[in-house]
Scaffold this active site. Structure first.
Site, PDB file in Angstrom:
ATOM      1  N   ASP A 162       0.862  -0.976   0.031  1.00 29.04           N
ATOM      2  CA  ASP A 162       0.148  -0.063  -0.037  1.00 29.04           C
ATOM      3  C   ASP A 162       0.815   1.330  -0.050  1.00 29.04           C
ATOM      4  O   ASP A 162       0.496   2.170  -0.704  1.00 29.04           O
ATOM      5  CB  ASP A 162      -1.021  -0.145   1.170  1.00 29.04           C
ATOM      6  N   CYS A 203      -3.913   5.384  -2.072  1.00 29.17           N
ATOM      7  CA  CYS A 203      -4.531   4.491  -2.878  1.00 29.17           C
ATOM      8  C   CYS A 203      -4.523   5.262  -4.384  1.00 29.17           C
ATOM      9  O   CYS A 203      -5.167   6.387  -4.527  1.00 29.17           O
ATOM     10  CB  CYS A 203      -5.680   4.009  -2.678  1.00 29.17           C
ATOM     11  N   ASN A 205      -1.074   5.602   4.698  1.00 29.35           N
ATOM     12  CA  ASN A 205      -1.533   4.964   5.931  1.00 29.35           C
ATOM     13  C   ASN A 205      -1.030   5.666   7.054  1.00 29.35           C
ATOM     14  O   ASN A 205      -0.015   6.262   7.203  1.00 29.35           O
ATOM     15  CB  ASN A 205      -0.958   3.459   5.850  1.00 29.35           C
TER      16      ASN A 205
END
Ligand SMILES: CC(C)(COP(=O)([O-])OP(=O)([O-])OC[C@H]1O[C@@H](n2cnc3c(N)ncnc32)[C@H](O)[C@@H]1OP(=O)([O-])[O-])[C@@H](O)C(=O)NCCC(=O)NCCSC(=O)C[C@@](C)(O)CC(=O)[O-]
Length: 352
Positions: A43, A288, A297
């Protein structure tokens, strides 16, 4: 009406899977232990615009493995034309499979995949890597991650299909994973806000999806605040709705992005609700590609510092972790987004 439906499905779920495995039971049955799933290499890197050499990605995974982290999402098997940065994930998997674990603790490596093609690409590497391993006992533990979303608009943008079609695509993945005894985690994106449909995502929709994924055989659901729009009250409401639907805390992980600076607050709400698995990315890497404006994150260093301050155990060495956050930020030419990481390093450097 909708919540009744969800409760009914949860009752069916409990009846059908009385002994279903969960990730959390293996690692965090004790209430003062928290399991961190480090998603930085996947991610965290997938949205970086410049091409990152595979050697840097491997070094990141290796360095993270030295910090006490036990679960690392190391790459994804998605279409390279959609997410070019992840195109060399098979090389990272090959490396992990051929390198005897040097980490101080056993590590589980997770791999994200959206469909049958991703599974086949993963398996072609995994099967040849596993068969060449001399010592099965020292083989790294491997798990799969699948992903869908709580809104139709986001699912279309992210995977070019409807929510129902995304679940349909998971069936062969789930079936093969069960045959191979590989655990599967399932993400539900935009659970607390969608870039296309707004912040008020229906928590019952999230609960219904969680139940469907558990019924299909998922071992863990990672509920993702992709946009960082989640607030403490709405996080609490979502968790209550999941509980009311019969989804147990041990089935859940929380995955917060920190776009609005609410990730730690929302994590505490999760802790108070009894959740003990949290996703994060070292240095606060990430975002994203299909969530415009979403930042990284929650930083693993910030989460670890916060949990340690509450007397919880993560098994992670904060100083080593902070070094990794600083190193990878430098490699990528970005600012280290972890306040706790930077403060920890400043303390060490003052003392030395
Ligand atoms: C799902 C698809 C593949 C549909 O994409 P599509 O274009 O609709 O797929 P398709 O079946 O029409 O195939 C198009 C081409 O892609 C190939 N293809 C098809 N599948 C694969 C595959 N698995 N691996 C490699 N190649 C693949 C396929 O072979 C074909 O190649 P061509 O014939 O044109 O040469 C595409 O939309 C995709 O890969 N999406 C992934 C998007 C993504 O990775 N998003 C980021 C991860 S999710 C996330 O970050 C959220 C999360 C998990 O962190 C939690 C949160 O915070 O919310």
């Amino acid at each position: 009406m909708q919540s009744k439906l969800v409760c009914l499905r949860a009752a069916r779920l409990a009846a059908r899977h009385p002994c279903r495995r969960t990730f959390a039971t293996a690692t965090s049955t004790r209430n003062d232990h928290v399991r961190i799933v480090e998603v930085g290499p996947r991610d965290g890197l997938q949205n970086e615009k410049q091409s990152i050499p595979v050697a840097t990605k491997i070094e990141l995974v290796d360095r993270l493995a030295q910090t006490g982290l036990r679960t690392i999402e190391a790459g994804s098997f998605v279409a390279p034309k959609w997410v070019p940065q992840m195109a060399n994930s098979s090389e990272i998997l090959e490396y992990i499979l051929r390198t005897t674990a040097q980490s101080p603790q056993p590590i589980t490596y997770q791999w994200l995949l959206p469909n049958r093609k991703g599974l086949d690409n993963f398996l072609s590497v995994w099967e040849s890597g596993s068969s060449s391993q001399q010592d099965a006992a020292s083989a790294p533990s491997i798990e799969l991650s699948i992903f869908t979303a709580a809104t139709e608009a986001f699912t279309q943008k992210n995977t070019n299909c409807s929510v129902a079609e995304s679940l349909h695509r998971f069936q062969p993945i789930m079936a093969r994973a069960k045959e191979l005894d590989l655990k599967v985690r399932a993400y539900i994106s935009v659970a607390l806000g969608c870039p296309y449909e707004g912040p008020n995502v229906d928590p019952h929709k999230v609960a219904e999806l969680a139940v469907s994924l558990l019924e299909m055989g998922a071992d863990e659901i990672s509920v993702a605040d992709t946009t960082g729009m989640g607030t403490a009250p709405r996080t609490a409401e979502l968790l209550k709705t999941l509980t009311a639907a019969g989804v147990e805390n041990n089935d859940l992980a929380l995955h917060f992005h920190d776009t609005y600076g609410q990730a730690l607050v929302n994590s505490i709400v999760g802790l108070e609700h009894g959740i003990r698995t949290f996703d994060s990315a070292v240095g606060g890497l990430g975002g994203c590609p299909f969530s415009p404006g979403a930042t990284g994150n929650v930083a693993t260093e910030d989460l670890v510092h916060c949990f340690h301050s509450l007397g919880l155990k993560t098994g992670v060495d904060m100083e080593k972790l902070s070094e990794v956050g600083e190193w990878i930020s430098g490699e990528l030419g970005r600012t280290n987004e972890s306040r706790a990481g930077k403060a920890t390093l400043a303390q060490i450097r003052k003392i030395v």
